[in-house]
Every structure is written in C-alpha cells, then in structure tokens.
Design an enzyme around this catalytic site. Sequence first.
Site, short mmCIF file in Angstrom:
data_model
loop_
_atom_site.label_atom_id
_atom_site.label_comp_id
_atom_site.label_asym_id
_atom_site.label_seq_id
_atom_site.Cartn_x
_atom_site.Cartn_y
_atom_site.Cartn_z
N PHE A 34 6.62 1.93 -4.39
CA PHE A 34 8.02 2.11 -4.00
C PHE A 34 8.58 3.50 -4.29
O PHE A 34 9.64 3.86 -3.78
CB PHE A 34 8.93 1.04 -4.62
CG PHE A 34 8.63 -0.35 -4.16
CD1 PHE A 34 9.02 -0.77 -2.90
CD2 PHE A 34 7.92 -1.24 -4.97
CE1 PHE A 34 8.72 -2.06 -2.44
CE2 PHE A 34 7.62 -2.52 -4.53
CZ PHE A 34 8.02 -2.93 -3.26
N HIS A 82 10.69 -9.64 0.14
CA HIS A 82 10.48 -8.20 0.05
C HIS A 82 11.79 -7.46 0.31
O HIS A 82 12.61 -7.91 1.11
CB HIS A 82 9.42 -7.78 1.08
CG HIS A 82 8.85 -6.43 0.84
ND1 HIS A 82 9.44 -5.28 1.32
CD2 HIS A 82 7.74 -6.04 0.17
CE1 HIS A 82 8.72 -4.23 0.95
NE2 HIS A 82 7.69 -4.65 0.26
N TYR A 130 3.06 4.64 0.72
CA TYR A 130 3.75 5.22 1.87
C TYR A 130 2.76 6.12 2.62
O TYR A 130 1.97 6.83 2.01
CB TYR A 130 4.94 6.05 1.42
CG TYR A 130 6.04 5.26 0.74
CD1 TYR A 130 6.70 4.21 1.38
CD2 TYR A 130 6.46 5.59 -0.55
CE1 TYR A 130 7.72 3.51 0.77
CE2 TYR A 130 7.49 4.89 -1.17
CZ TYR A 130 8.12 3.85 -0.51
OH TYR A 130 9.14 3.16 -1.12
N ASP A 160 0.85 -1.19 0.00
CA ASP A 160 0.00 0.00 0.00
C ASP A 160 0.89 1.23 0.00
O ASP A 160 2.11 1.13 0.18
CB ASP A 160 -1.01 -0.02 1.15
CG ASP A 160 -0.38 0.14 2.53
OD1 ASP A 160 0.83 -0.16 2.68
OD2 ASP A 160 -1.09 0.54 3.46
#
Length: 224
Positions: free
Chosen positions: A77, A186, A66, A64
């Site tokens: 990202f 991740h 930031y 989701d």
Amino acid sequence: MSGIENDWLTVYNEEFKKPYYKELFDFVGKEYASGQVFPPADEIFSAFNLTPLSKVKVVIIGQDPYHNVGQAHGLSFSVKPGIDIPPSLVNIYKELNSDLGCKIPNNGYLVKWAEQGVLMLNTVLTVRAHQAFSHRGHGWENFTDAAIKGLNEQNRPIVFILWGKPAGEKKKMLNNPNHLILEAPHPSPLSAHRGFFGSKPFSKTNEFLIANGLEPIDWQIEDI
C-alpha cells in the site's frame, strides 16, 4: 534479489533451500534482466528488513506491488515520497481520519508504520511494469505464506488486518488464540463502500495492543 538480513532468517533459512525458491529466484532474475520490474531489486524484501520478526505487532496484507513507475518500494500500500497517493491508500487515509481523527497527509510513504512493527506484506513481492499480477503463481505465494505461518507460531499478541478476498484467504493459516484477526473488504474504490469504511481497524488494533500491555501504533503519517 537482495536478501533478508535479520531474525526472519529463522523462518527463511529452510525456505531458501526448497525447490520452489530456486525456481522463483531464477524466474525473478530473468524478469529483472529482460524488462522493467518493480520494486527495485534491492527493495524486494523491504517489509522484512524494516520490520524484524521479533518486532511485528501488526500485519497488513496486500496483493502485489504497484506496477507503475516509481511507486513500489517493498511495502504493501505504500508509495515513495513525491508519488501520487493511489486510490486504495486514499481510502485507507479516509478511514484513518474517520476512525482516529488522523490528518490526511500529502504523501503515501508508510515507512513510519513499518518501523513501529507493522509488517506491510504483499502476497506477491514483484511485478512486471504495467501488468498487475504478472508475477502471480511463480512461488511468491509459498514464500509469503511461510511468513504468515511463522507469525502464527509466535505466542505473543499480533493483529492481522485482512482486507479483501486474497488477504482473507490467509485466515486459514491463523489459528493462534493469542492473535486478533480483523477482516474487511478491500479499500479499493471498487469495494471500500461494502464495509471497509466504518470498519475501524486502526482503533481496534490499538485497543488490542494496549489491552495486552503493548505500545499502540502512532498511525499519523506526517506531511513531507
């Protein structure tokens, strides 16, 4: 919510008519009206508007947006110029440097990737300020699953880069043999050392694109 304005509408015209989308639309509208929500409302669909369906070569799936002030602008990202590079993106840049020798830039603004056909897609597209995952379970997952299913149906080579468990769960929707699926932990500092570092997703992506007669991605983000 500012809308989608390109060939993604071939996927979403029917989706917009579904009951879950009305509930999602109402929920998101109330959230923006009652408090601070990211990204700005006119940037919710930036990933789709910067990377039309017909231009997608690569998909990078995040979780989701930031949730701190000024960071999110609709691409997984990525952060806006002038914002500190978040830890996960720091690790993405480290792997990019190790993999392809790209210089680590002074910013985290990944629009250059999106404009080359890298769909920077979060599974949830909005978030309440300072509350990670606060908009999870309200319909965004259905909405972004529709994008993944639509991409799976494209009979041209596409690379799906799945980092971490939530992204990896999307693999079950990907059964088209024309596509390449790259999985790794991740890039978060909590998990990057479990196999994200050394996974070489950027060179593997470009090798696949070149082998299929497509232009590779120029992954180098320039300094601002």
